[in-house]
Write an enzyme that holds these catalytic residues in place. Structure first.
Site, PDB file in Angstrom:
ATOM      1  N   GLY A  94      -6.138 -31.116   4.510  1.00  0.00           N
ATOM      2  CA  GLY A  94      -5.993 -29.798   4.092  1.00  0.00           C
ATOM      3  C   GLY A  94      -5.465 -29.214   3.233  1.00  0.00           C
ATOM      4  CB  CYS A 121      -4.578 -35.881   2.496  1.00  0.00           C
ATOM      5  SG  CYS A 121      -4.066 -35.329   1.095  1.00  0.00           S
ATOM      6  CE1 TYR A 122      -0.323 -29.218   5.642  1.00  0.00           C
ATOM      7  CE2 TYR A 122      -1.641 -29.562   7.766  1.00  0.00           C
ATOM      8  CZ  TYR A 122      -0.661 -28.831   6.899  1.00  0.00           C
ATOM      9  OH  TYR A 122      -0.074 -27.984   7.655  1.00  0.00           O
ATOM     10  CG  HIS A 213      -8.729 -37.712   0.738  1.00  0.00           C
ATOM     11  ND1 HIS A 213      -9.089 -36.772   1.989  1.00  0.00           N
ATOM     12  CD2 HIS A 213      -7.972 -37.132  -0.067  1.00  0.00           C
ATOM     13  CE1 HIS A 213      -8.272 -35.564   1.749  1.00  0.00           C
ATOM     14  NE2 HIS A 213      -7.528 -35.903   0.528  1.00  0.00           N
ATOM     15  CD  GLU A 215     -11.539 -38.470   4.080  1.00  0.00           C
ATOM     16  OE1 GLU A 215     -10.890 -39.380   3.763  1.00  0.00           O
ATOM     17  OE2 GLU A 215     -10.792 -37.358   4.087  1.00  0.00           O
ATOM     18  N   GLY A 268     -40.781 -29.407   9.420  1.00  0.00           N
ATOM     19  CA  GLY A 268     -39.819 -30.186   9.073  1.00  0.00           C
ATOM     20  C   GLY A 268     -39.316 -31.341   9.722  1.00  0.00           C
ATOM     21  CG  ASP A 270     -33.541 -30.927  10.667  1.00  0.00           C
ATOM     22  OD1 ASP A 270     -33.488 -32.142  10.656  1.00  0.00           O
ATOM     23  OD2 ASP A 270     -33.117 -30.020  10.243  1.00  0.00           O
ATOM     24  CB  SER A 272     -41.092 -33.152  13.431  1.00  0.00           C
ATOM     25  OG  SER A 272     -41.653 -32.083  12.501  1.00  0.00           O
ATOM     26  CE  LYS A 412     -32.710 -32.978   7.021  1.00  0.00           C
ATOM     27  NZ  LYS A 412     -33.502 -31.896   7.357  1.00  0.00           N
TER      28      LYS A 412
END
Ligand code: XMP
Length: 556
Positions: A94, A121-122, A213, A215, A268, A270, A272, A412
């Site tokens: 953060g 981190c934070y 980090h 990630e 699209g 999503d 569908s 997604k």
């Protein structure tokens, strides 16, 4: 080493709990994302302190088949923790400094639940400070690539398993403060040039805290660390698309009962995937409405209708409303006005056709997880509206419908995986995103049917070129914009005075930032040649090499 999370110590109610067990009043909406629906899996709670990359923690964990949720620090209190019953907790990075007395903290209960906690981190600094260590502000900034070296031996089966094989680990740092004194029980396990406490841990309590980090992609073995953490916490990697599909189908049945559902299909991915999933759950209780606003790409309408009506046998209202949309857009060239006209009309038209499905109580939407994560703003205040996005946001209240949002928990790429699981054709699943206002925002200036036709042809050639060269899946989105300018050319022995167009192709992870795709000159030359040669009405082709920011992906 003690491990957490055998079956016997699960405290969360299991999937399939009754409404009463889940605390739901009879008839209450059983939304995705409520406490009850997620209890099929052990859950990891990510407490967000506002880092730009918090979503990536969730992405990495989902890749490890671990179910997790992101919640802002100011929404997590003791009662929430009791209810959520996480199997492990991660404290995100953060922008604040723990040396500022007003900076955010985690509820002390996080450290009293007896579950593994990882601070990043934070989040590292919060953990250290709250457990009795010290953090110093200011003068030790370290940004970008750094190297962490081990400072002591670690057990074989630990959070460090598979790390430091080459003696040191490449990591990505972004910090100004640093830990200077450790709480009781903690030891330093790794240091970097700017962070003498780059990795600290109290393995007995399974508290781990890293300055870097794990990630982000720039920490190549960050994934290994996260995998070790979740393994030690007892996660079994049961978050798979096959399991998700079965659970989602059961949940849809439970929510909808024998009610009717309508679903706005955009063509699209999503909407569908949502439609196919809901159809699997409730069959003909679902009707899809596909509004053709006359601003679709070449063959798009046929593809969507064929797939849903013929291939899946899903009841579909194909509403050809192109006259109405194109009529309303005539002479309009302001981008925001175009968007507002399209958005408003869409709601009207959808409502009109939805009325044909008498007595529908539910509206299905392809809402994704990034749309529902509450973000923590470091600066506070709303962000500026760059474009008014077209969606069906106003519909549920206006029509008095309840929402069915079976993709609310997914990113997604997970939606794509679910689409594959449901057997949607690969070429459909991999389609580039296409905006609700369609070609209207790729045709700057006043829209005419002729211009749309020219644009469709050029766009189809560009996409065909990209496919032929095997580049489609490397590109986030590619399209042609027809420019509102005509230029002089020479074709054969004659003069031409036709439109110019711009090719746009970008790489991106989420559409929020983007870079132009580095095509070869040969590719660009060949594509320009085909467009000018095959499309009557275009005599000049340009390539848009603007990144986002400062540009946007679409032209309007
Ligand atoms: P921009 O142009 O804002 O686009 O950089 C980012 C992504 O969003 C898509 N986009 C839209 N999608 N309705 C949508 O459903 C819209 O009104 C809309 N406007 C832009 C765009 O295609 C890109 O993927």
């Amino acid at each position: 080493m003690r491990r957490f999370g055998r079956e016997s110590d699960l405290s969360a109610p299991r999937f399939g709990a009754t409404r009463a067990q889940a605390g739901l009043a009879p008839g209450a909406r059983l939304a995705y994302g409520t406490a009850m629906t997620q209890r099929a899996h052990d859950r990891l709670l990510i407490i967000d302190f506002g880092s730009q990359v918090t979503q990536l923690i969730a992405r990495r964990l989902r890749e490890l088949n671990v179910y997790c949720d992101i919640h802002p620090f100011n929404r997590v209190d003791d009662a929430f923790l009791d209810d959520y019953a996480p199997r492990a907790i991660i404290l995100s990075g953060g922008p604040a400094s723990v040396t500022d007395p007003a900076s955010p903290r985690a509820p002390q209960k996080v450290f009293e639940l007896g579950v593994p906690v990882l601070g990043i981190c934070y989040g590292q600094q919060v953990m250290i400070e709250q457990l009795g260590g010290a953090v110093e502000g200011g003068h030790h900034r370290e940004f970008g690539r750094a190297w962490v070296e081990p400072t002591r031996d670690h057990e074989e089966d630990s959070i460090f398993t598979g790390l430091f094989a080459t003696g040191r680990e490449e990591v990505w740092m972004s910090h100004g403060d640093r830990v200077t004194a450790l709480p009781p029980g903690f030891e330093v396990y790794g240091k970097s040039q700017g962070a003498p406490c780059a990795i600290v841990a109290d393995p007995a309590r399974h508290f781990y805290a890293v300055q870097f980090h794990p990630e982000v992609h720039h920490t190549p073995n960050g994934r290994v660390l996260l995998a070790n953490f979740t393994r030690l916490a007892g996660f079994t990697g049961d978050w798979t698309m096959g399991a998700y599909r079965d659970e989602a189908v059961a949940k849809i049945r439970e929510q909808v009962g024998d009610g009717k559902v309508i679903c706005g299909l955009s063509g699209g991915v999503d909407s569908s995937v949502a439609a196919v999933l809901i159809h699997e759950a409730i069959g003909d209780q679902l009707t899809c409405v596909f509004v053709d606003h006359g601003l679709l790409r070449q063959n798009e309408s046929d593809e969507v209708v064929t797939m849903f009506r013929d291939h899946y046998n899903i009841p579909l209202i194909h509403a050809d409303e192109s006259e109405r949309f194109l009529g309303a857009l005539e002479g309009v060239s302001d981008p925001e006005e175009k968007r507002k006209i399209i958005g408003g009309l869409f709601i009207d038209v959808f409502q009109k056709h939805a009325a044909e499905v008498g007595g529908a109580e539910f509206l299905a939407q392809g809402t994704l997880y990034p749309d529902v994560i509450e973000s923590v703003s470091a600066a506070g205040g709303p962000s500026v509206t760059i474009k008014s996005h077209h969606n069906v946001g106003g519909l549920p209240e206006k029509m008095g419908l309840k929402l069915v949002e079976p993709l609310r928990e997914l990113f997604k790429d997970e939606v794509r995986a679910l689409g594959r699981e449901l057997g949607l054709p690969a070429h459909f699943i991999g389609r580039h995103p296409f905006p609700g206002p369609g070609l209207a925002i790729r045709c700057p200036g006043a829209i005419t049917r002729d211009k749309l036709e020219i644009l469709r042809k050029a766009d189809a050639i560009f996409i065909d070129q990209i496919r032929r060269h095997g580049l489609y899946d490397d590109i986030w989105q590619a399209f042609v914009a027809l420019l509102p300018v005509r230029t002089v050319g020479v074709m054969g022995d004659g003069r031409s005075y036709d439109y110019a167009c711009a090719l746009r192709a970008v790489t991106s992870v989420d559409g929020m930032t983007a870079d132009y795709y580095p095509f070869t000159h040969e590719f660009l030359g060949e594509t320009a040649g085909r467009i000018v040669g095959e499309v009557e009405g275009i005599n000049r082709v340009t390539y848009d090499i603007t990144s986002k920011p400062p540009g946007t992906i679409e032209w309007e």
